[in-house]
Design an enzyme around this catalytic site. Structure first.
Site, PDB file in Angstrom:
ATOM      1  N   GLY A   9       0.831  -1.207   0.000  1.00 29.83           N
ATOM      2  CA  GLY A   9       0.000   0.000   0.000  1.00 29.83           C
ATOM      3  C   GLY A   9       0.857   1.245   0.000  1.00 29.83           C
ATOM      4  N   ASN A  10       0.261   2.381   0.326  1.00 35.93           N
ATOM      5  CA  ASN A  10       1.031   3.629   0.446  1.00 35.93           C
ATOM      6  C   ASN A  10       0.387   4.508   1.511  1.00 35.93           C
ATOM      7  OD1 ASN A  10      -0.935   5.508  -0.872  1.00 35.93           O
ATOM      8  ND2 ASN A  10      -0.612   4.065  -2.563  1.00 35.93           N
ATOM      9  N   HIS A  11       0.957   5.678   1.713  1.00 32.20           N
ATOM     10  CA  HIS A  11       0.567   6.513   2.862  1.00 32.20           C
ATOM     11  C   HIS A  11      -0.609   7.452   2.597  1.00 32.20           C
ATOM     12  CE1 HIS A  11       4.031   5.174   5.091  1.00 32.20           C
ATOM     13  NE2 HIS A  11       4.823   5.506   4.075  1.00 32.20           N
ATOM     14  N   SER A  12      -1.270   7.343   1.462  1.00 32.37           N
ATOM     15  CA  SER A  12      -2.362   8.292   1.182  1.00 32.37           C
ATOM     16  C   SER A  12      -3.480   8.137   2.216  1.00 32.37           C
ATOM     17  CB  SER A  12      -2.917   8.047  -0.220  1.00 32.37           C
ATOM     18  OG  SER A  12      -4.087   8.801  -0.397  1.00 32.37           O
ATOM     19  N   ALA A  24      -3.743   7.676  -4.884  1.00 31.36           N
ATOM     20  CA  ALA A  24      -2.388   7.146  -5.021  1.00 31.36           C
ATOM     21  C   ALA A  24      -2.546   5.652  -5.304  1.00 31.36           C
ATOM     22  CB  ALA A  24      -1.596   7.389  -3.744  1.00 31.36           C
TER      23      ALA A  24
END
Ligand code: PMT
Length: 400
Positions: free
Chosen positions: A208-211, A275
């Protein structure tokens, strides 16, 4: 601040729901609005004028006369940019329809030159009574704005329709009415993607990512306030989103792609602020990968996800507007402009992780908007709400 120096007049009538109006006044003042309050005598039995004058930082008005002084209802009605009557009782509703001007609040209503928003609160039987219905329709025909009533526990202890809308919902409607009185995007359908995507490795782990979804949610909200019909395709995010829009929850890039493609053809404007993971594990395991002795030797093989913005940029028809985002760390402007061309967007919004306060998670952002005609607009560090306001305005101006 969302409502900096905007002048909001609050009218309170005699209902138990008046306790919620205290919270509304607080929200408005916190957002920078100048707030003044008019109460009926009955309202004073439910909430204290002292609480309201303390929160609004203004004297609360109730009487047409005080000693030998006359309360200038005409000036109060002219001072305001919006008059919000919350709660609106069945009695005051009827007075508004029939022109019965027997207290200061009614005198202000009849002399107000600004738009009026009312927030009804009554028991279900009163709310559904045919006379109430007739009165509501009559006021709507006069151009009075209505908050919908909620369903739940009522003052009587019964459950049903008739609860006054929640302060946050009223606040959002107030913001929309004050900020966009002309509703410049009325009739437009806007699609927004927001948040991260989670690509499962197994039922427990993901890439995943930090969005946080905050930027996209702020944009979707702003479009809705400007009158658009908004569809928000939102990845796994814990951020709060307001009402007034359709929200489609997704987890993966493929799900986001499918949800977007279902609506893109009918959209006038599509904004891609999510994102999205470019790659996913090629074979997500159906069971949890067990811990083994030593580091697992089997690599996670990746497969490419569809590029949602690029697909839509290609599919775009005349009259549709496609807006992308670019999150960069190096060579920012060049990379963003390259994405604008490659993905056939009309505008691209660049944010750089090198700028403090910009990008993931935080409540602020610092963006530069590039359009396909070579126009470039650099914005300072602003709240994500204010950034969304500027982006929506840039889109409105570009499209007109
Ligand atoms: O959510 P917040 O915490 O508020 O943070 C906001 C944000 C940093 C996520 C937002 O401002 C932002 O920059 N969003 C785009 C992030 C990104 O993935 O940028 P990118 O440069 O990798 O992608 C370029 C564009 O293609 C983006 O519009 C992206 O949505 C789109 N894309 C990318 C890959 C893919 N498979 N499909 C896409 O649609």
């Amino acid at each position: 601040m969302q409502l900096q120096n905007r002048k909001i007049l609050i009218g309170i009538t005699g209902s138990i729901a008046a306790y919620k109006t205290i919270l509304l006044v607080r929200l408005l003042v916190k957002a920078g609005a100048e707030v003044r309050v008019v109460m009926t005598a009955a309202a004073r039995d439910f909430v204290s004028p002292l609480v309201l004058s303390t929160l609004s930082k203004n004297k609360v008005e109730s009487d047409l006369f005080e000693g030998d002084a006359w309360a200038n209802h005409v000036m109060l009605g002219r001072w305001a940019e919006l008059f919000v009557i919350a709660p609106l009782t069945c009695n005051t509703l009827s007075k508004m329809v029939h022109g019965q001007c027997d207290n200061l609040l009614m005198a202000v209503y009849f002399s107000a030159t600004c738009p009026v928003l009312v927030c009804p609160a009554m028991d279900e039987d009163m709310w559904h009574h045919k006379i109430t219905l007739r009165n509501v329709n009559s006021l709507k025909a006069d151009g009075v704005h209505f908050m919908p009533v909620g369903n739940g526990e009522l003052g009587s202890g019964l459950f049903g329709e008739g609860r006054m809308a929640e302060p946050e919902e009223i606040f959002q409607t107030v913001y929309g009415l004050v900020k966009y009185p002309e509703k410049p995007l009325k009739g437009k359908r806007v699609l927004v993607t927001a948040g991260p995507t989670f690509e499962p490795i197994d039922p427990v782990r993901f890439i995943g990512n930090h969005s946080s979804g905050k930027m996209g949610i702020a944009l979707a909200a702003e479009f809705a306030y400007a009158g658009a019909e908004v569809k928000l395709v939102l990845g796994p995010s814990n951020a709060n989103f307001p009402g007034g829009m359709e929200v489609i929850r997704v987890q993966t890039a493929q799900q986001m792609y499918d949800a977007v493609l279902e609506s893109f053809a009918e959209s006038d404007i599509a904004v891609f602020s999510a994102a999205v993971a470019d790659y996913r594990p090629a074979d997500s395991r159906p069971s949890k990968i067990k811990k083994v002795a030593g580091v697992p030797q089997e690599p996670i093989v990746l497969a490419e996800n569809p590029d949602i913005l690029k697909t839509c940029g290609k599919m775009k028809k005349m009259g549709q507007l496609v807006v992308g985002f670019a999150l960069e760390t190096d060579n920012e402007a060049v990379n963003a402009q390259q994405k604008l061309r490659d993905k056939q967007a009309d505008l691209i919004v660049l944010n750089s992780l090198k700028d403090e306060g910009a990008g993931f998670g935080v409540d602020t952002n610092k963006v530069t908007i590039f359009d396909k005609n070579g126009q470039e607009t650099a914005l300072p560090l602003l709240s994500k709400h204010e950034t969304a306001v500027r982006i929506v305005n840039a889109i409105i101006n570009f499209g007109s």
